[in-house]
Each structure stands twice: as structure tokens, then as C-alpha cells.
Design a protein around this motif. Structure first.
Motif, short mmCIF file in Angstrom:
data_model
loop_
_atom_site.label_atom_id
_atom_site.label_comp_id
_atom_site.label_asym_id
_atom_site.label_seq_id
_atom_site.Cartn_x
_atom_site.Cartn_y
_atom_site.Cartn_z
N LEU A 1 0.82 -1.22 0.00
CA LEU A 1 0.00 0.00 0.00
C LEU A 1 0.85 1.27 0.00
N LYS A 2 2.09 1.15 0.45
CA LYS A 2 2.97 2.33 0.50
C LYS A 2 3.29 2.86 -0.90
N PHE A 3 2.92 2.11 -1.95
CA PHE A 3 3.12 2.57 -3.32
C PHE A 3 1.92 3.35 -3.85
N TRP A 4 0.89 3.49 -3.02
CA TRP A 4 -0.29 4.28 -3.40
C TRP A 4 -0.18 5.64 -2.71
N ASN A 5 -0.52 6.69 -3.45
CA ASN A 5 -0.36 8.05 -2.92
C ASN A 5 -1.13 8.28 -1.63
N TYR A 6 -2.37 7.77 -1.53
CA TYR A 6 -3.17 8.04 -0.34
C TYR A 6 -2.49 7.49 0.92
N GLU A 7 -1.84 6.34 0.81
CA GLU A 7 -1.16 5.75 1.97
C GLU A 7 0.10 6.55 2.30
N ALA A 8 0.83 6.95 1.27
CA ALA A 8 2.04 7.77 1.48
C ALA A 8 1.68 9.07 2.19
N GLU A 9 0.60 9.68 1.76
CA GLU A 9 0.15 10.95 2.37
C GLU A 9 -0.34 10.71 3.80
N GLY A 10 -0.94 9.56 4.04
CA GLY A 10 -1.49 9.24 5.35
C GLY A 10 -0.44 9.05 6.44
N ILE A 11 0.78 8.65 6.07
CA ILE A 11 1.81 8.42 7.08
C ILE A 11 2.64 9.66 7.39
N VAL A 12 2.36 10.76 6.69
CA VAL A 12 3.16 11.98 6.87
C VAL A 12 3.19 12.45 8.33
N PRO A 13 2.07 12.51 9.04
CA PRO A 13 2.16 12.98 10.44
C PRO A 13 3.09 12.13 11.31
N PHE A 14 3.09 10.81 11.07
CA PHE A 14 3.96 9.92 11.85
C PHE A 14 5.44 10.21 11.56
N VAL A 15 5.76 10.27 10.29
CA VAL A 15 7.17 10.46 9.89
C VAL A 15 7.65 11.87 10.22
N ALA A 16 6.83 12.87 9.92
CA ALA A 16 7.24 14.26 10.12
C ALA A 16 7.51 14.59 11.59
N ASN A 17 6.80 13.94 12.50
CA ASN A 17 6.97 14.20 13.93
C ASN A 17 7.98 13.28 14.61
N SER A 18 8.48 12.30 13.88
CA SER A 18 9.40 11.34 14.48
C SER A 18 10.84 11.86 14.49
N PRO A 19 11.48 11.87 15.65
CA PRO A 19 12.88 12.29 15.68
C PRO A 19 13.80 11.31 14.96
N PHE A 20 13.31 10.10 14.70
CA PHE A 20 14.11 9.08 14.02
C PHE A 20 13.92 9.07 12.51
N MET A 21 12.85 9.67 12.01
CA MET A 21 12.54 9.57 10.58
C MET A 21 12.31 10.89 9.87
N SER A 22 12.09 11.96 10.58
CA SER A 22 11.70 13.22 9.94
C SER A 22 12.72 13.71 8.92
N PHE A 23 13.98 13.30 9.05
CA PHE A 23 15.02 13.75 8.12
C PHE A 23 14.80 13.22 6.70
N PHE A 24 13.91 12.21 6.53
CA PHE A 24 13.60 11.71 5.20
C PHE A 24 12.77 12.70 4.39
N TYR A 25 12.12 13.63 5.08
CA TYR A 25 11.29 14.63 4.41
C TYR A 25 12.06 15.94 4.28
N THR A 26 11.68 16.73 3.27
CA THR A 26 12.36 18.01 3.07
C THR A 26 11.67 19.15 3.81
N LYS A 27 10.41 18.95 4.20
CA LYS A 27 9.64 19.99 4.90
C LYS A 27 9.56 19.64 6.38
#
Length: 196
Positions: free
Chosen positions: A40-66
């Protein structure tokens, strides 16, 4: 009464003999969950849905540019399309990160399942599954969206989980299953070493 005791003993004997089957079914369950969720991670809706988890994680947020909490302005409902928001997610690396995560998740599921045939491969898969589920459970601490917000009802915060929080908490069961599988793989490896 003796007949009842005999039947109960027979039931216990059968139940005890299903332990290996149960452990292998945990491997199958981890395969199904991880391959499905990873896919499911290859579908846009799922990728968009995990943004709050990744963006707020001190272990993963560096994967995003924003930086968080900018993503809140670009949230999309499942199935919704908005060109400007989609472009923001493109720039954020939302989709690229999700694709890589999907491959990792599916690989962990496959490695864990292969423990049925190779305890060493299964040990690696189960170990990675444990690390991944601990990472997922860390979202309960790092992601504000897992708790019901204070919107005036008086019902908010811990222990009231949102849909996102309920999605995360299920990893407690996956963590327990991965630990059982890890133990079984380790036991099989030790047994092989003792024979050699």
C-alpha cells in the motif's frame, strides 16, 4: 468424571501439539500484514497518510524536506486529489520515502516468513520486525494525531486513541508475535548447532 478428565487431557494434548503450527501461522500473519501494508505504500493516499507519523518522528523526519507541522496545511482525505497539495508532497519526498519504506516492510515480512524453511533468515526477519514495530509504537509518543484533540467535548488526550492511534496500537500484538518467532528461530539454530 473420569471420562471428562480423559477428554480434557486429550484436548490438552492436541492443543499442546499445535505450538509449532501456531508459530508458523504467526509467520504467515506477519507476511500477509507486512506485504499488504508495504504494498500500500506505493499508493499516494497511503504515502500521504503516514506523513504525520514520519514528520513528527525524531528518528525519521530527516527523510522529508519539509518540517512539521507544515504538513497540516497539505493533508488530503483518503482518495482526495488536489494538485497543489500533491505537488507539496512531491517536494516533501512523501512518495519517495513511502516507496522505500514499502520495500523495507515487504522484505521484513518475507524474511520472517522464510523462517519456516531457514531459521537464520527467520531470525533476521523477526529481529527486523521487532525493531520496526518498536519504531511504529514510538509514534504514540511523537505524533499528536494519535490522541483525540480537545475540540470541546471534554473527551480528549490519553488514553483516547484516534483512528491513527488505533492503527499504531495494533503493533503491540505484532511485536509479541515477532518475539515468539525470534525465539523459535533461535531455538532451531541452537538445535542445529548442537547436532553438528
Amino acid at each position: 468424571m473420569a471420562r471428562l478428565n480423559s477428554l480434557f487431557t486429550a484436548f490438552l494434548t492436541i492443543a499442546a501439539s499445535t505450538q509449532k503450527l501456531g508459530i508458523n501461522l504467526i509467520r504467515v500473519a506477519i507476511l500477509v500484514i507486512f506485504v499488504w501494508i508495504g504494498g500500500l505504500k506505493f499508493w499516494n493516499y497511503e504515502a500521504e497518510g503516514i506523513v504525520p507519523f514520519v514528520a513528527n518522528s525524531p528518528f525519521m523526519s530527516f527523510f522529508y524536506t519539509k518540517s512539521a507541522p507544515e504538513y497540516k496545511e497539505y493533508k488530503l482525505k483518503e482518495g482526495e486529489f488536489d494538485e497543489a497539495k500533491h505537488q507539496w508532497h512531491e517536494e516533501n519526498n512523501t512518495y519517495g520515502f513511502s516507496h522505500g519504506l514499502g520495500i523495507l516492510i515487504m522484505t521484513i515480512g518475507i524474511l520472517t516468513f522464510l523462517g519456516i524453511f531457514s531459521p537464520k533468515i527467520g531470525l533476521i526477519g523477526a529481529g527486523l520486525a521487532i525493531i520496526m514495530t518498536l519504531g511504529t509504537l514510538s509514534f504514540l509518543v511523537t505524533t499528536p494525531e494519535v490522541w483525540v484533540p480537545d475540540l470541546g467535548s471534554g473527551e480528549h488526550g490519553f488514553p483516547l486513541l484516534t483512528g491513527a492511534g488505533r492503527l499504531v496500537i495494533k503493533d503491540v500484538a505484532i511485536l509479541a508475535g515477532a518475539l515468539v518467532v525470534l525465539s523459535d528461530s533461535a531455538r532451531s539454530i541452537l538445535k542445529q548447532q548442537n547436532k553438528g
